[in-house]
Design a protein around this motif. Structure first.
Motif, mmCIF file in Angstrom:
data_model
loop_
_atom_site.group_PDB
_atom_site.id
_atom_site.type_symbol
_atom_site.label_atom_id
_atom_site.label_comp_id
_atom_site.label_asym_id
_atom_site.label_seq_id
_atom_site.Cartn_x
_atom_site.Cartn_y
_atom_site.Cartn_z
ATOM 1 N N ARG A 9 -20.892 32.026 -41.023
ATOM 2 C CA ARG A 9 -20.699 33.191 -41.887
ATOM 3 C C ARG A 9 -19.411 33.929 -41.553
ATOM 4 O O ARG A 9 -19.151 34.218 -40.376
ATOM 5 C CB ARG A 9 -21.877 34.162 -41.727
ATOM 6 C CG ARG A 9 -23.184 33.646 -42.297
ATOM 7 C CD ARG A 9 -23.206 33.752 -43.807
ATOM 8 N NE ARG A 9 -24.542 33.431 -44.329
ATOM 9 C CZ ARG A 9 -24.789 33.160 -45.602
ATOM 10 N NH1 ARG A 9 -23.811 33.166 -46.497
ATOM 11 N NH2 ARG A 9 -26.009 32.894 -46.000
ATOM 12 N N ARG A 10 -18.653 34.222 -42.607
ATOM 13 C CA ARG A 10 -17.408 35.019 -42.504
ATOM 14 C C ARG A 10 -16.323 34.348 -41.661
ATOM 15 O O ARG A 10 -15.331 34.982 -41.326
ATOM 16 C CB ARG A 10 -17.668 36.411 -41.896
ATOM 17 C CG ARG A 10 -18.859 37.148 -42.490
ATOM 18 C CD ARG A 10 -18.596 37.550 -43.922
ATOM 19 N NE ARG A 10 -19.670 38.397 -44.411
ATOM 20 C CZ ARG A 10 -20.704 37.955 -45.146
ATOM 21 N NH1 ARG A 10 -20.801 36.677 -45.482
ATOM 22 N NH2 ARG A 10 -21.624 38.808 -45.552
ATOM 23 N N ARG A 11 -16.514 33.089 -41.341
ATOM 24 C CA ARG A 11 -15.626 32.415 -40.389
ATOM 25 C C ARG A 11 -14.171 32.396 -40.870
ATOM 26 O O ARG A 11 -13.247 32.429 -40.046
ATOM 27 C CB ARG A 11 -16.151 30.996 -40.146
ATOM 28 C CG ARG A 11 -15.320 30.137 -39.246
ATOM 29 C CD ARG A 11 -15.207 30.712 -37.850
ATOM 30 N NE ARG A 11 -14.393 29.853 -37.003
ATOM 31 C CZ ARG A 11 -13.051 29.794 -37.057
ATOM 32 N NH1 ARG A 11 -12.393 30.526 -37.929
ATOM 33 N NH2 ARG A 11 -12.406 28.990 -36.247
ATOM 34 N N ALA A 12 -13.953 32.328 -42.181
ATOM 35 C CA ALA A 12 -12.576 32.196 -42.695
ATOM 36 C C ALA A 12 -12.015 33.505 -43.248
ATOM 37 O O ALA A 12 -11.002 33.507 -43.941
ATOM 38 C CB ALA A 12 -12.525 31.101 -43.765
ATOM 39 N N GLY B 106 -15.229 33.900 -47.404
ATOM 40 C CA GLY B 106 -15.005 33.596 -45.995
ATOM 41 C C GLY B 106 -16.093 32.768 -45.337
ATOM 42 O O GLY B 106 -15.940 32.372 -44.184
ATOM 43 N N ASP B 107 -17.192 32.514 -46.045
ATOM 44 C CA ASP B 107 -18.258 31.689 -45.451
ATOM 45 C C ASP B 107 -17.824 30.222 -45.417
ATOM 46 O O ASP B 107 -17.194 29.721 -46.355
ATOM 47 C CB ASP B 107 -19.555 31.802 -46.269
ATOM 48 C CG ASP B 107 -20.237 33.155 -46.105
ATOM 49 O OD1 ASP B 107 -19.839 33.927 -45.217
ATOM 50 O OD2 ASP B 107 -21.182 33.429 -46.873
ATOM 51 N N VAL B 108 -18.195 29.552 -44.336
ATOM 52 C CA VAL B 108 -17.876 28.129 -44.189
ATOM 53 C C VAL B 108 -19.184 27.380 -43.959
ATOM 54 O O VAL B 108 -20.012 27.819 -43.165
ATOM 55 C CB VAL B 108 -16.927 27.897 -42.992
ATOM 56 C CG1 VAL B 108 -16.657 26.411 -42.787
ATOM 57 C CG2 VAL B 108 -15.605 28.657 -43.186
ATOM 58 N N VAL B 109 -19.385 26.290 -44.684
ATOM 59 C CA VAL B 109 -20.550 25.438 -44.445
ATOM 60 C C VAL B 109 -20.050 24.114 -43.891
ATOM 61 O O VAL B 109 -19.089 23.553 -44.408
ATOM 62 C CB VAL B 109 -21.349 25.169 -45.747
ATOM 63 C CG1 VAL B 109 -22.618 24.378 -45.437
ATOM 64 C CG2 VAL B 109 -21.699 26.465 -46.452
ATOM 65 N N VAL B 110 -20.680 23.671 -42.813
ATOM 66 C CA VAL B 110 -20.343 22.365 -42.255
ATOM 67 C C VAL B 110 -21.603 21.535 -42.290
ATOM 68 O O VAL B 110 -22.657 22.001 -41.844
ATOM 69 C CB VAL B 110 -19.860 22.468 -40.796
ATOM 70 C CG1 VAL B 110 -19.466 21.087 -40.266
ATOM 71 C CG2 VAL B 110 -18.681 23.437 -40.669
ATOM 72 N N TRP B 111 -21.499 20.338 -42.886
ATOM 73 C CA TRP B 111 -22.678 19.501 -42.775
ATOM 74 C C TRP B 111 -22.353 18.034 -42.679
ATOM 75 O O TRP B 111 -21.369 17.551 -43.197
ATOM 76 C CB TRP B 111 -23.707 19.793 -43.823
ATOM 77 C CG TRP B 111 -23.624 19.155 -45.151
ATOM 78 C CD1 TRP B 111 -23.684 17.830 -45.433
ATOM 79 C CD2 TRP B 111 -23.567 19.833 -46.386
ATOM 80 N NE1 TRP B 111 -23.668 17.652 -46.772
ATOM 81 C CE2 TRP B 111 -23.603 18.860 -47.379
ATOM 82 C CE3 TRP B 111 -23.514 21.182 -46.733
ATOM 83 C CZ2 TRP B 111 -23.560 19.200 -48.713
ATOM 84 C CZ3 TRP B 111 -23.462 21.496 -48.057
ATOM 85 C CH2 TRP B 111 -23.489 20.508 -49.025
ATOM 86 N N GLY B 112 -23.202 17.384 -41.942
ATOM 87 C CA GLY B 112 -23.019 15.963 -41.696
ATOM 88 C C GLY B 112 -24.272 15.429 -41.074
ATOM 89 O O GLY B 112 -25.351 15.988 -41.280
ATOM 90 N N GLY B 113 -24.124 14.369 -40.300
ATOM 91 C CA GLY B 113 -25.266 13.793 -39.608
ATOM 92 C C GLY B 113 -26.407 13.549 -40.568
ATOM 93 O O GLY B 113 -26.214 13.059 -41.682
ATOM 94 N N PRO B 114 -27.625 13.925 -40.165
ATOM 95 C CA PRO B 114 -28.796 13.625 -40.993
ATOM 96 C C PRO B 114 -28.814 14.379 -42.323
ATOM 97 O O PRO B 114 -29.606 14.036 -43.201
ATOM 98 C CB PRO B 114 -29.976 14.066 -40.117
ATOM 99 C CG PRO B 114 -29.417 14.784 -38.958
ATOM 100 C CD PRO B 114 -27.957 14.524 -38.877
ATOM 101 N N SER B 115 -27.950 15.381 -42.499
ATOM 102 C CA SER B 115 -27.954 16.129 -43.769
ATOM 103 C C SER B 115 -26.865 15.674 -44.732
ATOM 104 O O SER B 115 -26.776 16.180 -45.850
ATOM 105 C CB SER B 115 -27.765 17.625 -43.502
ATOM 106 O OG SER B 115 -28.974 18.196 -43.064
#
Ligand code: MD6
Ligand code: FE
Length: 213
Positions: free
Chosen positions: A23-26, A173-182
């Motif tokens: 959240r708000r990372r960027a 500014g929110d950043v979503v990161v997804w990988g692996g099993p998702s």
């Protein structure tokens, strides 16, 4: 410097196994990111692509990096050239790349090496139907998604289109990161509500960093 009096520091919000919202990372980088988006769009403008099924997408898109994602009657694919302008995609700005690497590492993906950045622009009413991101060759690499401008409701589902979805608001500014099993979960964006954002005006922008090949 983060101004701790007027802004909250970023925080992490788990979404699912392998998926997290930063959240708000960027937020700090957002003005520079917006300027870089507009510079990319001056070279390769936003277009409303036509889906293989013949529909005009309500989201306008452009790309930067070695490869760019687009669709036309032939299907969805990553290409080195913008098939609208016939030109190569502009290089990925160093600021983009650094942000993507930092966010991936913070989310537990230290080996992310993106070669493509899709830039989506939403106007009021624009939406992205439930889909999977599966056109990339190496599905072990995550996707890093940066939201800027107007807020939007993000749907995050399961591995079949009909599975139940969570709804989360993604804000500036929110950043979503997804990988692996998702990595192959269905997801989408509900129709954008009108608004006026100090940096982005009437739009929402979303950057998605991927390893295409
Ligand atoms: C958007 N995002 O936020 C659309 N795909 O505008 C995506 O479709 C997306 O956010 C893969 C991974 C992350 C995403
Ligand atoms: Fe997607």
């Amino acid at each position: 410097m983060l101004d701790l009096f007027s802004e909250e520091a970023p925080w992490q919000e788990p979404l699912a196994d392998g998926a997290v919202i930063l959240r708000r990372r960027a937020r700090e980088e957002a003005p520079a990111l917006m300027a870089a988006i507009l510079a990319v769009a001056q070279q390769n403008p936003f277009y409303h692509r036509i889906t293989p099924g013949g529909h005009r997408m309500s989201v306008a898109m452009t790309n930067c990096g070695d490869f760019g994602w687009s669709s036309d009657s032939r299907g969805y694919q990553y290409t080195e050239q913008d098939r609208e302008s016939g030109r190569k995609w502009p290089p990925m700005p160093p600021l983009f790349r650094q942000l993507a690497l930092d966010c991936a590492r913070e989310a537990g993906f230290p080996h992310f090496n993106p070669d493509a950045c899709l830039i989506n622009r939403y106007e009021p009413g624009a939406k992205l139907s439930l889909h999977q991101d599966k056109d990339e060759k190496d599905l072990h690499q995550p996707i890093v998604s940066v939201s800027l401008g107007l807020p939007a409701v993000f749907q995050f589902g399961g591995f079949a289109r009909g599975d139940a979805t969570q709804r989360v608001l993604l804000e500036h500014g929110d950043v979503v990161v997804w990988g692996g099993p998702s990595r192959l979960r269905y997801h989408g964006i509900l129709p954008l509500k009108p608004g006026d954002h100090p940096l982005a005006g009437a739009f929402r922008y979303n950057l998605t960093f991927r390893r295409a090949f």
